[in-house]
Scaffold this motif. Structure first.
Motif, PDB file in Angstrom:
ATOM      1  N   ALA A 176     -21.118 -12.935  35.342  1.00 59.02           N
ATOM      2  CA  ALA A 176     -20.608 -11.786  36.095  1.00 59.02           C
ATOM      3  C   ALA A 176     -19.520 -11.079  35.313  1.00 59.02           C
ATOM      4  N   ALA A 177     -19.661  -9.755  35.173  1.00 58.79           N
ATOM      5  CA  ALA A 177     -18.605  -8.963  34.542  1.00 58.79           C
ATOM      6  C   ALA A 177     -17.372  -8.943  35.442  1.00 58.79           C
ATOM      7  N   GLU A 178     -17.600  -8.933  36.763  1.00 63.46           N
ATOM      8  CA  GLU A 178     -16.489  -8.899  37.710  1.00 63.46           C
ATOM      9  C   GLU A 178     -16.685  -9.930  38.818  1.00 63.46           C
ATOM     10  N   MET A 179     -15.594 -10.559  39.181  1.00 59.59           N
ATOM     11  CA  MET A 179     -15.584 -11.499  40.308  1.00 59.59           C
ATOM     12  C   MET A 179     -14.494 -11.051  41.266  1.00 59.59           C
ATOM     13  N   PHE A 180     -14.846 -10.913  42.531  1.00 60.86           N
ATOM     14  CA  PHE A 180     -13.899 -10.520  43.557  1.00 60.86           C
ATOM     15  C   PHE A 180     -13.737 -11.680  44.537  1.00 60.86           C
ATOM     16  N   CYS A 181     -12.511 -12.155  44.690  1.00 61.94           N
ATOM     17  CA  CYS A 181     -12.251 -13.223  45.646  1.00 61.94           C
ATOM     18  C   CYS A 181     -12.186 -12.613  47.041  1.00 61.94           C
ATOM     19  N   LEU A 182     -13.065 -13.076  47.936  1.00 61.75           N
ATOM     20  CA  LEU A 182     -13.107 -12.562  49.301  1.00 61.75           C
ATOM     21  C   LEU A 182     -12.290 -13.423  50.260  1.00 61.75           C
ATOM     22  N   ALA A 217     -16.743 -23.704  45.511  1.00 59.22           N
ATOM     23  CA  ALA A 217     -16.877 -22.246  45.543  1.00 59.22           C
ATOM     24  C   ALA A 217     -18.291 -21.878  45.965  1.00 59.22           C
ATOM     25  N   ILE A 218     -18.407 -20.717  46.589  1.00 61.68           N
ATOM     26  CA  ILE A 218     -19.705 -20.128  46.908  1.00 61.68           C
ATOM     27  C   ILE A 218     -19.675 -18.709  46.372  1.00 61.68           C
ATOM     28  N   ILE A 219     -20.794 -18.290  45.797  1.00 61.38           N
ATOM     29  CA  ILE A 219     -20.831 -17.012  45.091  1.00 61.38           C
ATOM     30  C   ILE A 219     -21.930 -16.127  45.653  1.00 61.38           C
ATOM     31  N   LEU A 220     -21.578 -14.858  45.901  1.00 62.86           N
ATOM     32  CA  LEU A 220     -22.549 -13.842  46.304  1.00 62.86           C
ATOM     33  C   LEU A 220     -22.861 -13.002  45.071  1.00 62.86           C
ATOM     34  N   PRO A 221     -23.921 -13.346  44.314  1.00 62.20           N
ATOM     35  CA  PRO A 221     -24.286 -12.552  43.140  1.00 62.20           C
ATOM     36  C   PRO A 221     -25.154 -11.369  43.589  1.00 62.20           C
ATOM     37  N   ILE A 222     -24.559 -10.188  43.626  1.00 61.37           N
ATOM     38  CA  ILE A 222     -25.242  -9.001  44.152  1.00 61.37           C
ATOM     39  C   ILE A 222     -25.265  -7.921  43.082  1.00 61.37           C
ATOM     40  N   GLU A 223     -26.456  -7.348  42.881  1.00 60.99           N
ATOM     41  CA  GLU A 223     -26.622  -6.277  41.899  1.00 60.99           C
ATOM     42  C   GLU A 223     -27.820  -5.429  42.310  1.00 60.99           C
ATOM     43  N   ASN A 224     -27.631  -4.115  42.330  1.00 62.02           N
ATOM     44  CA  ASN A 224     -28.719  -3.168  42.620  1.00 62.02           C
ATOM     45  C   ASN A 224     -29.468  -3.505  43.911  1.00 62.02           C
ATOM     46  N   GLY A 225     -28.733  -3.813  44.963  1.00 64.04           N
ATOM     47  CA  GLY A 225     -29.354  -4.074  46.258  1.00 64.04           C
ATOM     48  C   GLY A 225     -30.090  -5.403  46.361  1.00 64.04           C
ATOM     49  N   ARG A 226     -29.832  -6.314  45.429  1.00 64.67           N
ATOM     50  CA  ARG A 226     -30.482  -7.628  45.435  1.00 64.67           C
ATOM     51  C   ARG A 226     -29.415  -8.721  45.376  1.00 64.67           C
ATOM     52  N   VAL A 227     -29.740  -9.858  45.952  1.00 62.63           N
ATOM     53  CA  VAL A 227     -28.864 -11.020  45.923  1.00 62.63           C
ATOM     54  C   VAL A 227     -29.647 -12.185  45.326  1.00 62.63           C
ATOM     55  N   VAL A 265     -14.689 -18.119  48.313  1.00 64.98           N
ATOM     56  CA  VAL A 265     -15.816 -17.195  48.420  1.00 64.98           C
ATOM     57  C   VAL A 265     -15.609 -16.050  47.429  1.00 64.98           C
ATOM     58  N   PHE A 266     -16.602 -15.858  46.549  1.00 65.01           N
ATOM     59  CA  PHE A 266     -16.517 -14.819  45.528  1.00 65.01           C
ATOM     60  C   PHE A 266     -17.741 -13.915  45.554  1.00 65.01           C
ATOM     61  N   LEU A 267     -17.513 -12.631  45.314  1.00 61.33           N
ATOM     62  CA  LEU A 267     -18.566 -11.651  45.061  1.00 61.33           C
ATOM     63  C   LEU A 267     -18.662 -11.499  43.553  1.00 61.33           C
ATOM     64  N   ALA A 268     -19.865 -11.637  43.012  1.00 66.23           N
ATOM     65  CA  ALA A 268     -20.101 -11.491  41.577  1.00 66.23           C
ATOM     66  C   ALA A 268     -20.923 -10.236  41.337  1.00 66.23           C
ATOM     67  N   THR A 269     -20.432  -9.348  40.453  1.00 66.42           N
ATOM     68  CA  THR A 269     -21.159  -8.111  40.123  1.00 66.42           C
ATOM     69  C   THR A 269     -21.194  -7.936  38.608  1.00 66.42           C
ATOM     70  N   GLY A 270     -21.960  -6.942  38.162  1.00 68.18           N
ATOM     71  CA  GLY A 270     -22.127  -6.724  36.727  1.00 68.18           C
ATOM     72  C   GLY A 270     -22.830  -7.908  36.099  1.00 68.18           C
ATOM     73  N   LEU A 271     -23.965  -8.288  36.674  1.00 71.21           N
ATOM     74  CA  LEU A 271     -24.647  -9.534  36.312  1.00 71.21           C
ATOM     75  C   LEU A 271     -25.548  -9.385  35.091  1.00 71.21           C
ATOM     76  N   THR A 272     -25.487 -10.374  34.216  1.00 75.15           N
ATOM     77  CA  THR A 272     -26.419 -10.480  33.090  1.00 75.15           C
ATOM     78  C   THR A 272     -26.923 -11.917  33.048  1.00 75.15           C
ATOM     79  N   MET A 273     -28.184 -12.072  32.676  1.00 75.83           N
ATOM     80  CA  MET A 273     -28.808 -13.391  32.628  1.00 75.83           C
ATOM     81  C   MET A 273     -28.521 -14.039  31.283  1.00 75.83           C
ATOM     82  N   ARG A 274     -28.094 -15.291  31.350  1.00 72.13           N
ATOM     83  CA  ARG A 274     -27.865 -16.116  30.163  1.00 72.13           C
ATOM     84  C   ARG A 274     -28.527 -17.461  30.391  1.00 72.13           C
ATOM     85  N   GLU A 275     -28.197 -18.428  29.590  1.00 70.12           N
ATOM     86  CA  GLU A 275     -28.780 -19.771  29.699  1.00 70.12           C
ATOM     87  C   GLU A 275     -28.204 -20.522  30.894  1.00 70.12           C
TER      88      GLU A 275
END
Length: 189
Positions: A108-114, A53-63, A130-140
């Motif tokens: 990611a709160a939400e994952m969208f399969c592209l 899998a490859i993930i596009l973690p995008i939040e607030n105009g940042r990747v 290929v997934f888009l990840a949004t609603g991101l929070t930092m964890r361990e």
């Protein structure tokens, strides 16, 4: 001559024989004796790997990107988080969520399969979801042994695009995933 069933399926190559040449925990290498539709025989070597899998973690105009040493090219590379677990029949979203957590520590709160892409299908059989990840929070973070020197970067989308154009980012999967995202976003409206 080409098998009639293969011809009906649009295949121009028939496999005459196949043998596994090499195997380890990450991949299998097989060598096939083939017959082309023009009547010429040949050999085809195929690297087989489980889905990744490859993930596009995008939040607030940042990747979020990862930088790591890539042994095959002998240098550090900047790319989207990606990888596999060397397991058959794994749920693609579970894999994507796991890789995102391992490499970046992000949840990611939400994952969208592209969709999916084939990685280097001229010699390899590996599907990359290929997934888009949004609603991101930092964890361990939970890096594996290969990710011991991984560095996380967050860049604006404009910087990210410029890095692809100026050759800072040369990873084909990252560039392809970005193209899928832009197409998805444009159709979404």
């Amino acid at each position: 001559m080409l098998n009639p069933a293969d011809r009906e399926q649009g295949k121009s190559i028939t496999t005459l024989a196949s043998r596994e040449v090499y195997r380890n925990q990450w991949l299998r290498l097989r060598e096939d004796k083939i017959l082309r539709s023009n009547g010429k025989e040949g050999i085809y070597s195929v690297v087989e790997k489980d889905d990744c899998a490859i993930i596009l973690p995008i939040e607030n105009g940042r990747v979020w990107l990862v930088e790591q040493f890539r042994y095959t090219i002998g240098e550090r590379a900047l790319e989207l988080p990606q990888g596999g677990w060397e397991m058959e029949n794994i749920d693609p979203e579970q894999l994507a969520r796991g890789e995102l957590k391992e490499e970046t520590g992000l949840h990611a709160a939400e994952m969208f399969c592209l969709g999916f892409i084939w990685i280097a299908y001229g010699f390899a059989r590996q599907k990359q979801h290929v997934f888009l990840a949004t609603g991101l929070t930092m964890r361990e973070r939970e890096p594996d042994d290969e990710e011991h020197d991984l560095i996380i970067h967050a860049r604006s989308l404009e910087e990210f695009e410029q890095m692809m154009l100026d050759g800072t980012i040369r990873d084909a999967s990252t560039i392809a995933a970005w193209g899928m995202y832009l197409t998805w976003k444009a159709r979404k409206g």
